[in-house]
Design a protein around this motif. Structure first.
Motif, PDB file in Angstrom:
ATOM      1  N   ARG A  73      -5.680 -34.287  32.800  1.00 33.73           N
ATOM      2  CA  ARG A  73      -5.074 -34.816  31.580  1.00 33.73           C
ATOM      3  C   ARG A  73      -3.691 -35.342  31.910  1.00 33.73           C
ATOM      4  O   ARG A  73      -2.911 -34.685  32.592  1.00 33.73           O
ATOM      5  CB  ARG A  73      -4.972 -33.713  30.534  1.00 33.73           C
ATOM      6  N   LEU A  74      -3.399 -36.544  31.445  1.00 36.19           N
ATOM      7  CA  LEU A  74      -2.093 -37.144  31.630  1.00 36.19           C
ATOM      8  C   LEU A  74      -1.523 -37.521  30.266  1.00 36.19           C
ATOM      9  O   LEU A  74      -2.201 -38.154  29.455  1.00 36.19           O
ATOM     10  CB  LEU A  74      -2.187 -38.408  32.494  1.00 36.19           C
ATOM     11  N   ARG A  75      -0.282 -37.137  30.034  1.00 37.18           N
ATOM     12  CA  ARG A  75       0.427 -37.559  28.823  1.00 37.18           C
ATOM     13  C   ARG A  75       1.283 -38.761  29.227  1.00 37.18           C
ATOM     14  O   ARG A  75       2.231 -38.620  29.984  1.00 37.18           O
ATOM     15  CB  ARG A  75       1.278 -36.422  28.285  1.00 37.18           C
ATOM     16  N   LEU A  76       0.921 -39.907  28.693  1.00 35.13           N
ATOM     17  CA  LEU A  76       1.511 -41.166  29.142  1.00 35.13           C
ATOM     18  C   LEU A  76       2.320 -41.803  28.025  1.00 35.13           C
ATOM     19  O   LEU A  76       1.815 -42.062  26.939  1.00 35.13           O
ATOM     20  CB  LEU A  76       0.395 -42.119  29.587  1.00 35.13           C
ATOM     21  N   GLY A  77       3.590 -42.063  28.306  1.00 36.54           N
ATOM     22  CA  GLY A  77       4.430 -42.818  27.389  1.00 36.54           C
ATOM     23  C   GLY A  77       4.527 -44.254  27.856  1.00 36.54           C
ATOM     24  O   GLY A  77       4.573 -44.525  29.055  1.00 36.54           O
ATOM     25  N   VAL A  78       4.583 -45.193  26.918  1.00 32.36           N
ATOM     26  CA  VAL A  78       4.568 -46.603  27.303  1.00 32.36           C
ATOM     27  C   VAL A  78       5.372 -47.419  26.300  1.00 32.36           C
ATOM     28  O   VAL A  78       5.426 -47.096  25.110  1.00 32.36           O
ATOM     29  CB  VAL A  78       3.112 -47.124  27.402  1.00 32.36           C
ATOM     30  N   LEU A  79       6.011 -48.459  26.786  1.00 36.95           N
ATOM     31  CA  LEU A  79       6.730 -49.372  25.905  1.00 36.95           C
ATOM     32  C   LEU A  79       5.753 -50.072  24.956  1.00 36.95           C
ATOM     33  O   LEU A  79       4.678 -50.504  25.381  1.00 36.95           O
ATOM     34  CB  LEU A  79       7.467 -50.429  26.725  1.00 36.95           C
ATOM     35  N   PRO A  80       6.115 -50.204  23.679  1.00 33.25           N
ATOM     36  CA  PRO A  80       5.220 -50.887  22.740  1.00 33.25           C
ATOM     37  C   PRO A  80       5.030 -52.364  23.052  1.00 33.25           C
ATOM     38  O   PRO A  80       4.080 -52.981  22.573  1.00 33.25           O
ATOM     39  CB  PRO A  80       5.911 -50.693  21.381  1.00 33.25           C
TER      40      PRO A  80
END
Length: 305
Positions: free
Chosen positions: A93-100
């Motif tokens: 499982r990876l919690r990924l944040g990304v620019l909108p």
């Protein structure tokens, strides 16, 4: 020991539905039992989680913080249960944040490819601005983020690709006729539209405007790329847009015309970033490979591995 997982579930459900009666029905318990369990948690912790009135149930300030943490705990337990019962040969499982300004235009194809190659890997995605991505990575809310590398010092960085910038203008704007690329001289004295200053794109646009002699609007800051495109379509100014958005969505808009910028340094680097010293995360390599493959297929300049 309080609170139990069941009690956390009660509290989160009440918060989501806004009424004890509805929550009791959904949870298949009696309303007095539900109320008693939540009251027991409040007494144990010495805080008030909910305020009750005729309009329904509202969380207190402390209650909101409690509910936010409770949701994370329940999500972790669900992930644990899934990991232990899944038949997939390779999980994670990876919690990924990304620019909108990147996520909607890059991730769907990459996630599809990852699911085909590694179906047991679960990627939880959240879009946030540059500043919040930095805070989320430091606080451990994210395992990895996709962002502009210069905004996240002291991180482990894997460069993914470089994307050029485009402009969007109203269909009757003189620049709409330029099919060969917009120059610095074309933007002189023009009003330039961009996202608010919590986004790295805004700072890139300010530097671009200073180089070209343009003026960045402080009255028409957008919260999304779509919003600044709509402002440009009305003739307010020139919207500056990243390549991914232009290729995946902007070129199909009827109310604006998009043109590439033919200006040195009118671009931005995008990288996959992790906390320094972080152990090798399951799925990071396949995520990196998939993101680069999709970017390459879209014609972006992919960074060397």
């Amino acid at each position: 020991m309080r609170p139990t997982l069941r009690q956390l579930e009660y509290i989160v459900t009440v918060s989501r539905l806004g009424r004890f009666g509805l929550a009791a029905d959904v949870l298949n318990v009696s309303q007095p039992s539900l109320s008693a369990q939540i009251s027991a948690v409040e007494q144990e912790l010495g805080l008030r989680i909910f305020e009750r009135n005729r309009g329904g149930v509202h969380a207190t300030a402390k209650g909101e913080a409690f509910i936010s943490r409770a949701q994370k705990i329940l999500a972790e337990v669900q992930d644990l249960r899934h990991a232990m019962t899944s038949d997939a040969p390779v999980g994670g499982r990876l919690r990924l944040g990304v620019l909108p300004s990147i996520g909607p235009y890059l991730l769907p194809q990459a996630i599809k490819k990852i699911h085909q190659d590694r179906p047991g890997l679960r990627i939880v995605v959240r879009e946030e601005n540059t500043r919040d991505l930095e805070q989320g990575l430091k606080a451990g809310r994210f395992d990895l983020i996709i962002s502009t590398p210069e905004d996240h010092p002291n991180t482990m960085q894997q460069r993914l690709f470089n994307e050029t910038l485009w402009i969007g203008v109203a269909i009757d704007d003189m620049l709409a006729r330029d099919l060969h690329g917009v120059t610095a001289e074309d933007l002189r004295d023009r009003l330039i539209l961009t996202l608010d200053q919590s986004h790295r794109l805004s700072r890139i646009v300010y530097a671009l405007a200073a180089e070209c002699g343009g003026v960045v609007s402080d009255e028409y800051e957008g919260t999304t790329l779509d919003s600044i495109v709509l402002m440009a379509a009305s003739g307010v100014g020139v919207a500056v847009l990243p390549d991914l958005y232009a290729r995946r969505q902007g070129i199909y808009r009827d109310e604006v015309r998009l043109r590439p910028l033919a200006i040195p340094n009118a671009n931005r680097d995008i990288a996959l970033l992790a906390r320094r010293g972080e152990d090798d995360l399951p799925g990071r390599n396949i995520l990196t490979q998939s993101l680069r493959a999709v970017a390459r297929d879209m014609g972006l300049t992919v960074s060397p591995e």
